[in-house]
Motif scaffolding. Structure first.
Motif: not given
Lengths: 387, 387
Positions: A39, A42, A54, A89-91, A101-102
């Motif tokens: 997950p 993204l 992404y 998309d880190e938890q 995340r970006e």
């Protein structure tokens, strides 16, 4: 920071290009990672219902580009890199730029005809990374590491030691004293002595740490168990992507063989955080000169007084004309607040302009790294900062 | 290209920051554009099911940042910009970088206390854009334009005339001869004479073209109806975002007022295409010097011959040491193919190194823009290119 990374990549023979942030899912289906990647990837769909993602990394896209253009061993070795935004998309994103995340990443990808050649490419990047981080004023230690979703069985993480770091690391203190190759290094020459020097001393991340080996190889007074911040990672993964995506080249004998690949990442935006973690004291940041946002800060200690204003403005113009980046604190704050602010933001040199010194034709030049101060005339300050 | 854009923004008093590519939908709900923006906006959801979008433009995010930090008229005027990737999910992407879905854009946002101040900010960007494109060797004409989804009632598109352009444009030929302000321009001074000079001459895009006015204002021999490529656009939209998003500041009298805003975009990646469209002939590209990927190309006309190889390598080293970016064509191709390739890629200067000239100590220096050739000794070539 970006420019240092770029210069050292170019020096090591890598070629810059640019890939976009959004990728079609197709290549990732070929490699099997569209389903295998968790997950953190993204996924999205565009107005025509095509599946996009992404890019968290670019092995698939670069392999797709490579196989479209390079068909023969004559085009090898090849190392292509870009500096582009990535998204994972880190938890639990945390630490601001450290694990956002970006993030902006330099990622390079090498293509070689066989494993021996691929290891030479790996070694070039190993040395380029040693030089890159050293130029930024960082002591980044290459440590054996897990390969994770990238794959392969050879990988090193470059780790800056810091108590606040996210990962536990284990190493021999000797590794802190090893020399970093200078600018004269010949990347076409034999780099194995350098690699052997760095890899023969124990240094490993938690994931691959072997406590028996640690005890056996490292005398107890040299054992260092601490935490660190990862600023780069390099991988050799052989034919993982070329097998699945059919990236073949014709060898010297005409037979088609899958290329041997590696990938090499530097977290450009996360380096900002790593440098601050590694270079600060209780009063604030101490930017190393090579990566400081400004080289000097002018502190007008009596804003609004004719003599200090004129001296500051003259100095600002003169330094700027010489191409030196200067920040001028012309706020109405009192001197104490300006001292504290300058220490906090950590510009390497502070030029203190007060009425008392000025009456004697002197300014005070303060070095942020060690607090050393010196009284100098304006011309000497300019000369010192231009050198 | 990016560096020229940056320098001219800084000169005009704008401050650089960086916003990320993916935005939360929340701000866009406040402004009402989350629903109003059509399918060109790429929407997605992350692992926590939060709605995100890939920014097509940043009015909402910058207004959100602004209102969190600036509360008083004393913080104004303020102009913030970044250079970051954008995504617009075009129905029919075309022309490669010219109208790709993902593109690099410089976007600036101004914040002012009232309309008069906001127009001064608009005028600064107007002048900065004139200078930016002129430095790249482009004649970009500011033309009255539609405001579209950004909003407001004042906008100019900067258009490079080209038969292959995407939009029809109408103007008075006089506008082609207007002077562009020099480096000495004072952005704090009165810019209205410059703006009036440029806006008093008829120049309009198709969308706002008024043929009655065109006939009335422009003598028929001066009418120019052609096509063009949009390389930048500036907007004044008043309180559109500050009203909906409550971006208020306290005025000098303490009363809260919504700020007056404008936004200013330059398509950095699309400029690459626009420059090529504007600067080429049948043989290929003619890069203007300021934006050329290399300043000179060395063509070894007899690869493998001892004298030409040595001369080329010496020249390459010498030029590189002087900081001049050089491309060295050391392939085994014959001379004719090298000439054609060099003309095609369009490096401004070609240095032709052949055995015949070399016997007399001469190289040939060719300027790509007009094909002018000159025989010079190696030292003179270096001197010419260093000047």
């Amino acid at each position: 920071i970006e420019q240092i990374v770029r210069e050292e990549q170019n020096r090591a023979g890598a070629l810059e290009l640019l890939m976009r942030t959004l990728q079609l899912a197709d290549f990732w289906r070929e490699s099997g990672r569209y389903d295998a990647y968790g997950p953190e990837m993204l996924r999205l769909t565009d107005r025509h219902k095509r599946e996009l993602l992404y890019g968290p990394t670019n092995e698939e896209m670069i392999t797709g580009i490579f196989r479209a253009y390079v068909k023969s061993y004559r085009g090898l070795p090849l190392n292509l890199y870009h500096i582009q935004w990535k998204f994972r998309d880190e938890q639990r994103p945390r630490f601001g730029v450290m694990r956002g995340r970006e993030f902006l990443m330099k990622d390079a990808y090498s293509f070689d005809i066989d494993e021996a050649a691929a290891r030479r490419s790996y070694n070039k990047m190993f040395v380029a990374y040693l030089r890159t981080f050293a130029r930024m004023g960082l002591k980044a230690i290459p440590m054996r590491a897990e390969t994770g979703p990238i794959g392969g069985d050879l990988s090193h993480e470059f780790i800056v030691l810091a108590e606040t770091g996210e990962s536990a690391v284990y190493c021999d203190k000797e590794v802190l004293n090893l020399p970093v190759p200078g600018e004269e290094i010949d990347y076409e020459g034999d780099l194995t002595p350098i690699i052997e020097q760095w890899t023969s001393v124990y240094a490993a991340t938690e994931d691959v740490h072997n406590s028996d080996r640690f005890d056996r190889e490292v005398p107890s007074e040299k054992k260092l168990q601490t935490r660190g911040i990862e600023v780069g990672q390099i991988f050799y993964f052989g034919t993982k992507y070329s097998d699945s995506m059919k990236a073949m080249v014709a060898g010297a004998d005409g037979a088609e063989v899958p290329i041997h690949g590696g990938s090499y990442g530097v977290g450009v935006s996360r380096l900002v955080g790593a440098i601050i973690e590694a270079c600060h004291d209780d009063a604030g940041i101490k930017w190393p000169e090579a990566v400081a946002p400004f080289r000097a800060a002018i502190l007008n200690l009596k804003q609004g007084a004719e003599d200090t204003d004129a001296a500051c403005e003259g100095l600002y113009r003169e330094l700027t004309a010489k191409g030196i980046e200067v920040l001028y604190d012309d706020t109405d704050q009192r001197a104490g607040a300006k001292f504290a602010a300058a220490d906090l933001i950590g510009i390497p040199w502070q030029i203190l302009v007060g009425p008392k010194g000025l009456a004697e034709g002197k300014l005070e030049l303060k070095r942020r790294s060690d607090g050393a101060r010196e009284n100098l005339g304006p011309a000497d300050v300019v000369a010192r900062l231009s050198s």
